[in-house]
Design an enzyme around this catalytic site. Structure first.
Site, PDB file in Angstrom:
ATOM      1  N   LYS A 116       0.834  -1.208   0.000  1.00 24.82           N
ATOM      2  CA  LYS A 116       0.000   0.000   0.000  1.00 24.82           C
ATOM      3  C   LYS A 116       0.866   1.255   0.000  1.00 24.82           C
ATOM      4  O   LYS A 116       0.498   2.276  -0.579  1.00 24.82           O
ATOM      5  CB  LYS A 116      -0.932  -0.008   1.213  1.00 24.82           C
ATOM      6  CG  LYS A 116      -2.115  -0.969   1.105  1.00 24.82           C
ATOM      7  CD  LYS A 116      -3.062  -0.777   2.283  1.00 24.82           C
ATOM      8  CE  LYS A 116      -4.334  -1.595   2.112  1.00 24.82           C
ATOM      9  NZ  LYS A 116      -4.095  -3.023   2.191  1.00 24.82           N
ATOM     10  N   GLU A 200      -3.707   7.189   7.634  1.00 26.89           N
ATOM     11  CA  GLU A 200      -4.457   8.105   6.782  1.00 26.89           C
ATOM     12  C   GLU A 200      -5.455   8.902   7.606  1.00 26.89           C
ATOM     13  O   GLU A 200      -5.945   8.432   8.643  1.00 26.89           O
ATOM     14  CB  GLU A 200      -5.242   7.336   5.713  1.00 26.89           C
ATOM     15  CG  GLU A 200      -4.410   6.576   4.721  1.00 26.89           C
ATOM     16  CD  GLU A 200      -5.270   5.767   3.764  1.00 26.89           C
ATOM     17  OE1 GLU A 200      -4.728   5.353   2.730  1.00 26.89           O
ATOM     18  OE2 GLU A 200      -6.471   5.554   4.047  1.00 26.89           O
ATOM     19  N   ARG A 294      -5.536  -8.662  -9.309  1.00 29.77           N
ATOM     20  CA  ARG A 294      -6.106  -9.978  -9.616  1.00 29.77           C
ATOM     21  C   ARG A 294      -7.613  -9.829  -9.732  1.00 29.77           C
ATOM     22  O   ARG A 294      -8.170  -8.734  -9.615  1.00 29.77           O
ATOM     23  CB  ARG A 294      -5.720 -10.997  -8.546  1.00 29.77           C
ATOM     24  CG  ARG A 294      -5.668 -10.488  -7.093  1.00 29.77           C
ATOM     25  CD  ARG A 294      -7.002 -10.274  -6.467  1.00 29.77           C
ATOM     26  NE  ARG A 294      -6.906  -9.826  -5.089  1.00 29.77           N
ATOM     27  CZ  ARG A 294      -7.930  -9.426  -4.364  1.00 29.77           C
ATOM     28  NH1 ARG A 294      -9.134  -9.395  -4.891  1.00 29.77           N
ATOM     29  NH2 ARG A 294      -7.781  -9.027  -3.114  1.00 29.77           N
TER      30      ARG A 294
END
Length: 664
Positions: A116, A200, A294
């Site tokens: 990430k 965040e 994916r």
């Protein structure tokens, strides 16, 4: 086209990939662990290979065992599905070394988006906005605490290496930051082998949207529009739809542009998804969340609204074929909504449910698609994800798709384990489902947590009592008089019912009195909680209540009965009233011990005998269907014993940590 492909996965997605392979004429090699020896995906394959024990690290995460199966059985390609090894570089490297095609993107795409932290840096370089926060390399306590103060509260901690809500913590104030950081790191390390985190700013009313990308190895790249995935529990999606409702064209085009820009920046060449969080309090301002390189669980809603088979597109891309269409050729039609059917108990904090499936029956209604990994021969274990099946509904409008999905969820018959179907049906009938959806939907709509309607549970309890009593009366003797439920005196019109008192409950600790009047073989009335509950036995053996609900009966034993109605299965313990009186108060007080709050696998113990711990100290972790549940000490005390070893499967209520009595 490939002639033989190995699916490095299990359950629903393995069955889904098999279906496309069948249509394309590709033979399928299935792999399985000891826990899945009789699983549906194994039975549907052309070849099945055992790869290890029940624990995922010894089987579905065992690259060597999977590659050995692929080589020995002549696989030309390996499809990883989603989860497990789908985004692990070890598998793509092993395929390259063996000369076997990996059905997925090129290695660098997986590597760049697998973290990430790194993915956010790439997104910013591609001009894609990210949520303000910290994703730096300095992971020291001091730096993270400093950055947390800078970001402000509330904030969100996330594991860098994974998703699914693992390693994710909301922090409301500075006092809780250090504790939550340690907890997030511990869970991230246990789930992904990497304790790196990022932080965040917490968006108060976030929407979760994503854009499906499809690329080839010749530079072709298109988007397949967006999906809304905002309705979630424990940071995991449960209802998804395409297209998104209540979304402006301006924001929609911004999402498409950002997703394609990010895909082009990494040369994306397969089926993948770019995920965004939108701030509903700021005109749906979008921020990049992550990219999944994916197939996604929710891919069927895109397939139903575009007419494309995304598994086939993955396979064709892996073969080196160019896309057979351009962006302008792809048309969006109608609306599709998907609901994930999980083996869990929503009213009990989504506790895992597992056991033998006694019955399984899918609806054949128009506009419905069922993607399932189970059938009536399946056993649900605590070792893997809780998702059993997906119900997907299509319609010309959102309202039609919503109605079809609601009926599809209610009509999917799964007996033997509890599921979330009742909660899903409640969501789909709620007026708020037509509003702007946010990830706080469940908390807003069910502030105390979803609970089934009390009247429905009460009626089902009575149905269990009625079924058990009539079965026992008919089975106890073959003498004619013993088989009669009621009789007339003197040929008059008065019918005296046979009455039986029983105690019924979900467990032996929760039994309640019910009196059952049997008038004849088909008419039964239950007296419970100052109310009457009449039932009529239908020709198929089910019981029909005056409400019109039909209760199907299964797993009838001397100790109880399983009852299914409108997507809700429950196993009820039943006992004659007199037999249970002596058991009252027999349960011991375990308030001084730590017991399993749900069934699962004892994953970790943080204490040893003789340790002195304070109240609230984490002492053990239960893993149930890929979720981790931390258990805390109930009081100050000394650990007396650890009755269960790590790795053992435990039932709810099993004592895991025993504390010594408090002495003065």
């Amino acid at each position: 086209m490939f002639t033989r492909l190995l699916i490095a996965n299990r359950g629903e997605i393995a069955c889904r990939i098999t279906r496309t392979c069948r249509r394309l004429g590709i033979e399928v090699i299935a792999v399985y662990s000891d826990a899945d020896a009789g699983a549906r995906h194994v039975r549907e394959a052309d070849v099945a290979v055992r790869i290890g024990t029940a624990h995922a690290r010894d089987s579905y995460l065992n690259v060597d065992a999977i590659m050995k199966a692929a080589i020995e059985h002549g696989a030309q390609a390996v499809h990883p599905g989603y989860g497990f090894l789908s985004e692990k570089l070890e598998l793509i490297d092993a395929c390259a070394q063996a000369g076997i095609v990996f059905v997925g993107p090129h290695r660098q795409a997986i590597a760049s988006m697998g973290s990430k932290i790194e993915s956010k840096r790439i997104a910013r370089a591609a001009g894609v906005a990210c949520v303000p926060g910290y994703d730096g390399d300095d992971q020291s306590d001091a730096r993270l605490l400093e950055e947390g103060q800078r970001i402000g509260f509330p904030l969100l901690i996330k594991a860098s290496a994974g998703g699914g809500g693992k390693g994710m913590r909301r922090v409301n104030d500075a006092a809780a930051l250090a504790t939550q950081l340690n907890a997030a790191r511990r869970e991230a390390s246990a789930a992904f082998g990497d304790d790196k985190v990022l932080m965040e700013r917490y968006i108060q009313r976030p929407r979760h949207l994503e854009v499906q990308l499809l690329g080839d190895r010749h530079g072709g790249l298109v988007h397949l529009f967006e999906r809304e995935c905002s309705i979630q529990r424990n940071y995991q999606k449960i209802i998804e739809e395409a297209p998104a409702n209540n979304l402006s064209d301006e924001v929609r085009e911004t999402l498409y542009g950002a997703a394609v820009a990010l895909g082009r920046s990494i040369g994306y060449d397969s089926t993948g998804t770019v995920e965004f969080v939108l701030d509903a309090d700021d005109d749906d301002r979008p921020y990049f969340l992550e990219m999944n390189t994916r197939l996604q669980v929710e891919h069927p809603v895109t397939e139903m609204t575009t007419g494309l088979d995304l598994v086939e597109q993955q396979i064709r891309s892996a073969l080196g074929e160019a896309l057979a269409f351009r962006q302008q050729d792809i048309k969006l039609r109608g609306w599709a909504i998907e609901a994930r059917i999980n083996a869990e108990i929503p009213e009990d904090e989504f506790a895992a449910s597992f056991g033998q499936v006694h019955a399984y029956q899918e609806s054949s209604d128009s506009g419905l698609r069922i993607d399932s990994g189970v059938d009536d021969r399946s056993e649900i274990t605590p070792h893997y994800d809780s998702m059993l099946a997906k119900v997907i509904a299509f319609g010309g409008t959102r309202e039609v798709a919503q109605r079809r999905l609601r009926e599809g969820v209610r009509s999917l018959r799964i007996e033997g384990v509890r599921t979330n179907q009742g909660m899903l049906a409640a969501i789909l009938t709620h007026s708020a489902f037509s509003n702007v959806l946010t990830t706080g939907f469940l908390a807003d709509v069910f502030p105390g947590g979803w609970q089934p309607e009390g009247s429905r549970v009460q009626e089902q309890r009575c149905a269990a009592a009625a079924a058990w009593v009539t079965s026992q009366m008919q089975a106890r003797s073959d003498r004619p008089l013993d088989c009669l439920a009621g009789f007339r005196l003197g040929g008059g019109s008065t019918v005296r019912p046979a009455r039986c008192a029983v105690r019924v409950g979900p467990t032996t600790a929760e039994l309640e009195n019910i009196h059952v009047d049997c008038f004849d073989a088909s008419q039964v009335v239950c007296h419970y909680d100052d109310a009457l509950h009449p039932f009529t036995r239908a020709p198929d053996g089910s019981l029909v209540a005056t409400s019109g609900r039909r209760y199907h009966l299964s797993s009838m034993t001397m100790e109880g009965v399983g009852v299914w109605c409108d997507g809700d299965y429950r196993a009820w313990t039943v006992a004659p009233d007199v037999a249970t009186r002596a058991d009252e108060g027999a349960l011991s007080d375990s308030s001084d011990n730590v017991a399993a709050a749900l069934p699962g696998v004892l994953s970790e113990l943080f204490v040893k005998p003789g340790d002195k711990v304070a109240a609230g100290t984490p002492v053990a972790v239960i893993e149930a269907m890929k979720l981790f549940h931390t258990l805390d000490a109930p009081r100050d005390g000394t650990v007396e014993s650890l009755p269960i070893a790590c790795g053992a499967t435990v039932n709810r209520g099993t004592i895991l940590v025993a504390f010594a009595p408090i002495t003065n």
